[in-house]
Design a protein around this motif. Sequence first.
Motif, PDB file in Angstrom:
ATOM      1  N   MET A   1       0.847  -1.198   0.000  1.00  0.00           N
ATOM      2  CA  MET A   1       0.000   0.000   0.000  1.00  0.00           C
ATOM      3  C   MET A   1       0.882   1.248   0.000  1.00  0.00           C
ATOM      4  N   GLY A   2       0.470   2.252  -0.758  1.00  0.00           N
ATOM      5  CA  GLY A   2       1.261   3.467  -0.878  1.00  0.00           C
ATOM      6  C   GLY A   2       0.691   4.612  -0.061  1.00  0.00           C
ATOM      7  N   LEU A   3       1.438   5.686  -0.054  1.00  0.00           N
ATOM      8  CA  LEU A   3       1.039   6.899   0.658  1.00  0.00           C
ATOM      9  C   LEU A   3       0.297   7.816  -0.318  1.00  0.00           C
ATOM     10  N   ASN A   4      -0.926   8.156   0.010  1.00  0.00           N
ATOM     11  CA  ASN A   4      -1.751   8.991  -0.845  1.00  0.00           C
ATOM     12  C   ASN A   4      -1.859  10.389  -0.249  1.00  0.00           C
TER      13      ASN A   4
ATOM     14  N   THR B   1      -3.392   2.815  -5.459  1.00  0.00           N
ATOM     15  CA  THR B   1      -3.353   3.266  -6.848  1.00  0.00           C
ATOM     16  C   THR B   1      -2.823   4.693  -6.914  1.00  0.00           C
ATOM     17  N   SER B   2      -1.938   4.951  -7.858  1.00  0.00           N
ATOM     18  CA  SER B   2      -1.385   6.293  -8.084  1.00  0.00           C
ATOM     19  C   SER B   2      -0.894   6.930  -6.791  1.00  0.00           C
ATOM     20  N   THR B   3      -0.131   6.196  -6.025  1.00  0.00           N
ATOM     21  CA  THR B   3       0.310   6.676  -4.726  1.00  0.00           C
ATOM     22  C   THR B   3       1.833   6.772  -4.674  1.00  0.00           C
ATOM     23  N   LEU B   4       2.326   7.349  -3.586  1.00  0.00           N
ATOM     24  CA  LEU B   4       3.758   7.518  -3.391  1.00  0.00           C
ATOM     25  C   LEU B   4       4.315   6.416  -2.499  1.00  0.00           C
ATOM     26  N   GLU B   5       5.514   5.986  -2.829  1.00  0.00           N
ATOM     27  CA  GLU B   5       6.233   5.011  -2.006  1.00  0.00           C
ATOM     28  C   GLU B   5       7.299   5.767  -1.232  1.00  0.00           C
TER      29      GLU B   5
END
Length: 244
Positions: free
Chosen positions: A1-4, A154-158
Amino acid sequence: MGLNVIRMGRCVNEPDEPSRIIGPVGKQLHHLAQDWSELQGTGAIVGVYHALGREKLDVHQVTVEQIVSKGFDSFRVSAMVFEHMTYGPFAQLAITYGCTGPFWTLEANELAAPLALWTAWHDLQKKRCDLAIIGAYRRKTPTAWMLLVSQDDTSTLEPALIHTNGHTHPTTEHLHELNQRLGGDCALLTPTAKDHDTNGFDALYQSLTLAQAGKATAIWRCTPDGRGTLLGFRRRDVGTLGAN
């Protein structure tokens, strides 16, 4: 899971807000948050992560001077909590918007903003909150910064963070390790003197803006005693894109 990153805001001029919000910084934070629909009765568990630095000393000095010169009776009701304590503006924000998640104050001067975001990121991963407010302020001239982030796939930052204790700048090994964690090269932003006034929040703000636009970036912050952090971001949907 990424950071949104859902919202980013900065407020410099003191807005004319309801009198129940005490102090210029509290008013600015309220001004930033009042149009953020994610905080308006959605039932989300919101955590608050306050990046605190040298303004703590400044606020305490002003408070002591007022007590010595005018006595405790010179304070308005609740002012000691919301206007004359460094935690007050974010405590008032949490109360006003019903933030029932974790409430952290990260006291680390130049490192505070990266550590606040990193702490929020871990709490989001552990499901301790659904949304996280990360913020900082400067008392002179009153200025407030605020981010609203969540976890998404989706469309998130790692993000990736490395501690660089004892160094005056990040080494080649540090940068190599960061690039490995992010899965590609990233551009190291050059710090400026003003970044230190806001506990690293200016640099964090700039890095997140660039990363959202698709350019992998990293910021390095260091205190005079040698404690440092190297924090980088890469957008997931451009996994093979380098820093051009």
